[in-house]
Scaffold this active site. Structure first.
Site, PDB file in Angstrom:
ATOM      1  N   THR A   1      32.484  72.359  47.881  1.00 10.86           N
ATOM      2  CA  THR A   1      33.017  71.538  48.969  1.00 10.86           C
ATOM      3  C   THR A   1      33.672  72.435  50.023  1.00 10.86           C
ATOM      4  OG1 THR A   1      33.544  69.890  47.292  1.00 10.86           O
ATOM      5  CG2 THR A   1      34.414  69.517  49.489  1.00 10.86           C
TER       6      THR A   1
ATOM      7  N   ASP B   1      31.491  73.680  36.666  1.00 11.61           N
ATOM      8  CA  ASP B   1      32.274  74.449  37.640  1.00 11.61           C
ATOM      9  C   ASP B   1      33.188  75.424  36.903  1.00 11.61           C
ATOM     10  OD1 ASP B   1      31.111  72.846  39.492  1.00 11.61           O
ATOM     11  OD2 ASP B   1      32.949  72.072  40.386  1.00 11.61           O
TER      12      ASP B   1
HETATM   13  P1  ADP Z   1      35.464  72.767  45.748  1.00 12.41           P
HETATM   14  O1  ADP Z   1      34.165  72.065  45.572  1.00 12.41           O
HETATM   15  O2  ADP Z   1      35.516  73.504  47.030  1.00 12.41           O
HETATM   16  O3  ADP Z   1      35.859  73.569  44.573  1.00 12.41           O
HETATM   17  P2  ADP Z   1      37.654  71.073  44.992  1.00 12.41           P
HETATM   18  O4  ADP Z   1      37.743  69.604  45.189  1.00 12.41           O
HETATM   19  O5  ADP Z   1      37.487  71.596  43.617  1.00 12.41           O
HETATM   20  O6  ADP Z   1      36.507  71.592  45.929  1.00 12.41           O
HETATM   21  O7  ADP Z   1      38.965  71.691  45.638  1.00 12.41           O
HETATM   22  C1  ADP Z   1      39.212  73.060  45.644  1.00 12.41           C
HETATM   23  C2  ADP Z   1      40.483  73.345  46.371  1.00 12.41           C
HETATM   24  O8  ADP Z   1      41.595  72.731  45.726  1.00 12.41           O
HETATM   25  C3  ADP Z   1      40.784  74.839  46.385  1.00 12.41           C
HETATM   26  O9  ADP Z   1      41.208  75.222  47.660  1.00 12.41           O
HETATM   27  C4  ADP Z   1      41.896  74.974  45.356  1.00 12.41           C
HETATM   28  O10 ADP Z   1      42.716  76.084  45.608  1.00 12.41           O
HETATM   29  C5  ADP Z   1      42.606  73.688  45.535  1.00 12.41           C
HETATM   30  N1  ADP Z   1      43.423  73.341  44.357  1.00 12.41           N
HETATM   31  C6  ADP Z   1      43.044  73.252  43.076  1.00 12.41           C
HETATM   32  N2  ADP Z   1      44.066  72.927  42.271  1.00 12.41           N
HETATM   33  C7  ADP Z   1      45.152  72.796  43.071  1.00 12.41           C
HETATM   34  C8  ADP Z   1      46.531  72.449  42.868  1.00 12.41           C
HETATM   35  N3  ADP Z   1      46.998  72.162  41.656  1.00 12.41           N
HETATM   36  N4  ADP Z   1      47.332  72.402  43.944  1.00 12.41           N
HETATM   37  C9  ADP Z   1      46.863  72.661  45.160  1.00 12.41           C
HETATM   38  N5  ADP Z   1      45.579  72.994  45.437  1.00 12.41           N
HETATM   39  C10 ADP Z   1      44.733  73.058  44.413  1.00 12.41           C
HETATM   40 MG    MG Z   2      36.355  73.024  42.669  1.00 13.48          MG
END
Ligand code: ADP
Ligand code: MG
Length: 548
Positions: free
Chosen positions: A90, A381
């Site tokens: 994403t 993932d």
């Molecule tokens: P992607 O498909 O890009 O992995 P995600 O929906 O998994 O999309 O979101 C990833 C984003 O969420 C990253 O920028 C990650 O750092 C952030 N993220 C994951 N866990 C947390 C958290 N606990 N607090 C804040 N941001 C988070």
């Molecule tokens: Mg992710």
């Protein structure tokens, strides 16, 4: 002079750029609301009515059936990300969309697309250098970090509830299949079981084949098993043409049936001669053949999924054969034990103590099919990030920390670039901030407040400061245990930049036949409108018709 056929359509210059940029942005816009721990899910319904509920960027885009060529270039960004890392699909797409959005403004102020492309490339190079420098080293035996990485990748997905247990399973699975040649993720099989709760998921050494033995008289299990993997049918082939067999007296019919039986017996004999204990068959097994197999004490399963056949072959060292005539002992695989066991109320065949590749199966349980499907995607993932971490040994804090830092440092770097490209580098810096901004928006926070706070903390030297999506506070992400492999970021930056640059450099679209995006009879039509008309998140796309 007309050189194109009547059916072809051509859009050139500014119109082509605007059309492609809008199509690319529309794709990014469609997944934006799913980003981060507080991102929402999407429900996708295909033409056959089957439903997928997911938060996974690449899955959404694959299911969306997008057919605008420029939009597809953005979809490819998520696919590359999926192949290379497994996570961050994403983010990669959202960054690509924002790069296009920023470029549009530069184009409007008459900065040439080539200049923007050059600036973007320089910025991307620099960005990779910066994150590589800042990355934190992780050693392979730092289990705590690996668990954090595994669980960060599952945050906000269907697996969230049982994230601690699943992270353990994921890390164990990867460590189990790791060998001198590296980590082959194919050796981690995921077997989905509908029924039971997610937190009863477990890890099994070996392969679980989602089938029962085909006949009740077959043994329940066998030790030191020689295994054949047969991608065919233990049936007498039906004739291609509808043949009618005319029998004039009962003995002829008997003769005909006897002949069929003899053929089936011969097939089973071939297995017996090769000393087979267990056979996994891709197609059907005739009733009569089942009977003969049971008599010979061979365990057999039919209609075994292709992926299961491959997994058994890979882990036991068997060769997949498609013709029994070719069967020799060399084709057989070996396992210390093959046994039928109950799991979640279903009987399945467990192939354990395998000889060849180390192979494990993650048995994922969940209340409904949609739940287990989404948990499986989250686990994939997670497997990807743990592998990437072990391979590269470097991680970054999450929660928008690296993007904020990059934006800051790239703005400084822009001054050293000079010329009009400087503006492109600045635009690139702004574009990266779409990640923290979106994380904040999706968490229902004021994105400006969050960005201001993030910037000032980074300005003060806190590289790891990121947004806690649950509390809205800016905290040290590494201390909080929100970490991601370096490769998630470098790959996202690389693919997003490449795709944006490629789209920007196009100033002429010549389509043989009807390019849906450029139908001129409908003012409100928009790029890729056909494929994505039903999707949410496409607001702001109206009015595109005027530009074409
Ligand atoms: P992607 O498909 O890009 O992995 P995600 O929906 O998994 O999309 O979101 C990833 C984003 O969420 C990253 O920028 C990650 O750092 C952030 N993220 C994951 N866990 C947390 C958290 N606990 N607090 C804040 N941001 C988070
Ligand atoms: Mg992710």
């Amino acid at each position: 002079m007309i050189v194109l056929s009547e059916d072809s359509q051509r859009t050139s210059g500014k119109d082509a750029q605007t059309m492609n940029i809008s199509a690319g942005k529309a794709v990014a816009e469609s997944v934006r609301t799913t980003l981060g721990p507080k991102g929402m899910d999407k429900m996708l319904v295909d033409s056959g009515g089957s439903v997928v509920v997911t938060n996974d960027g690449v899955t959404i885009l694959k299911e969306m059936d997008i057919d605008h060529p420029a939009a597809n270039m953005i979809v490819e960004v998520s696919e590359t990300q999926e192949d290379e890392v497994g996570d961050g699909t994403t983010s990669a797409v959202v960054i690509a969309g924002e790069l296009l959005d920023q470029a549009e403004e530069l184009l409007d102020s008459d900065i040439h697309a080539t200049t923007i492309a050059q600036g973007y490339r320089q910025a991307a190079e620099k960005a990779k250098e910066i994150v590589e420098e800042q990355a934190i080293d992780v050693s392979a035996d730092d289990r705590e970090k690996l668990l954090q990485i595994a669980s960060t990748a599952m945050t906000g997905k269907g697996a969230e509830g049982a994230k601690d247990l699943l992270a353990e399973l994921v890390v164990d699975a990867i460590l189990a299949v790791q060998d001198d040649d590296g980590i082959d993720i194919e050796n981690v099989n995921v077997e989905k079981v509908v029924g039971g709760s997610i937190d009863t998921s477990e890890l099994i050494e070996g392969v679980v084949v989602g089938k029962e033995r085909v006949h009740d008289n077959m043994p329940y299990g066998v030790e030191d098993a020689k295994i054949a993997v047969f991608d065919g049918a233990l049936e007498v082939k039906e004739t291609e043409i509808d043949a009618e067999v005319n029998v004039t007296d009962p003995s002829q019919l008997q003769e005909f049936l006897d002949q069929e039986e003899a053929q089936l017996q011969e097939m089973v004999d071939q297995l017996v001669d090769a000393d087979v204990d267990v056979v996994f068959v891709g197609d059907g097994i005739d009733d009569m053949a089942q009977h003969y197999l049971a008599e010979a004490g061979i365990i057999a399963a039919r209609r075994v999924k292709d992926s299961d056949l491959k997994a058994v072959a890979r882990s036991t060292g068997a060769r997949v054969i498609s013709n029994l005539d070719d069967l020799t002992e060399d084709d057989l695989g070996f396992a210390g034990s093959v046994a039928q066991k109950d799991i979640g109320g279903d009987e399945r065949l467990f192939v354990e103590d395998v000889e060849d590749a180390k192979s494990v199966t993650l048995v994922v349980r969940g209340g409904t099919e949609h739940v287990v499907d989404e948990v499986e995607r989250a686990i994939e993932d997670s497997l990807g990030v743990v592998r990437a971490t072990l391979e590269d040994g470097k991680v970054l804090p999450g929660g928008g920390a690296p993007e904020t830092e990059l934006a800051l440092q790239l703005r400084d770097f822009a001054d050293s670039v000079g010329g009009r490209e400087q503006l492109a580098v600045e635009a690139f810096a702004d574009a990266l901030e779409v990640i923290p901004r979106t994380l904040a928006e999706n968490a229902g926070l004021d994105s400006i407040d969050s960005l201001v706070e993030l910037r000032s903390r980074h300005d003060g030297g806190e590289f790891g400061a990121g947004l806690d999506a649950y509390t809205g506070d800016v905290i040290d992400m590494e201390a909080e245990g929100v970490v991601e492999p370096l490769r998630v970021k470098t790959q996202a930056i690389e693919s997003a930049t490449e795709a944006a640059v490629m789209i920007l450099r196009i100033d002429d679209v010549i389509a043989a036949g009807d390019l849906r995006a450029s139908t001129d009879d409908d003012d409100d039509d928009m790029p890729a409108g056909g494929g994505m008309g039903g999707m949410g998140g496409m607001g702001g796309m109206g009015g595109m018709g005027g530009a074409m």
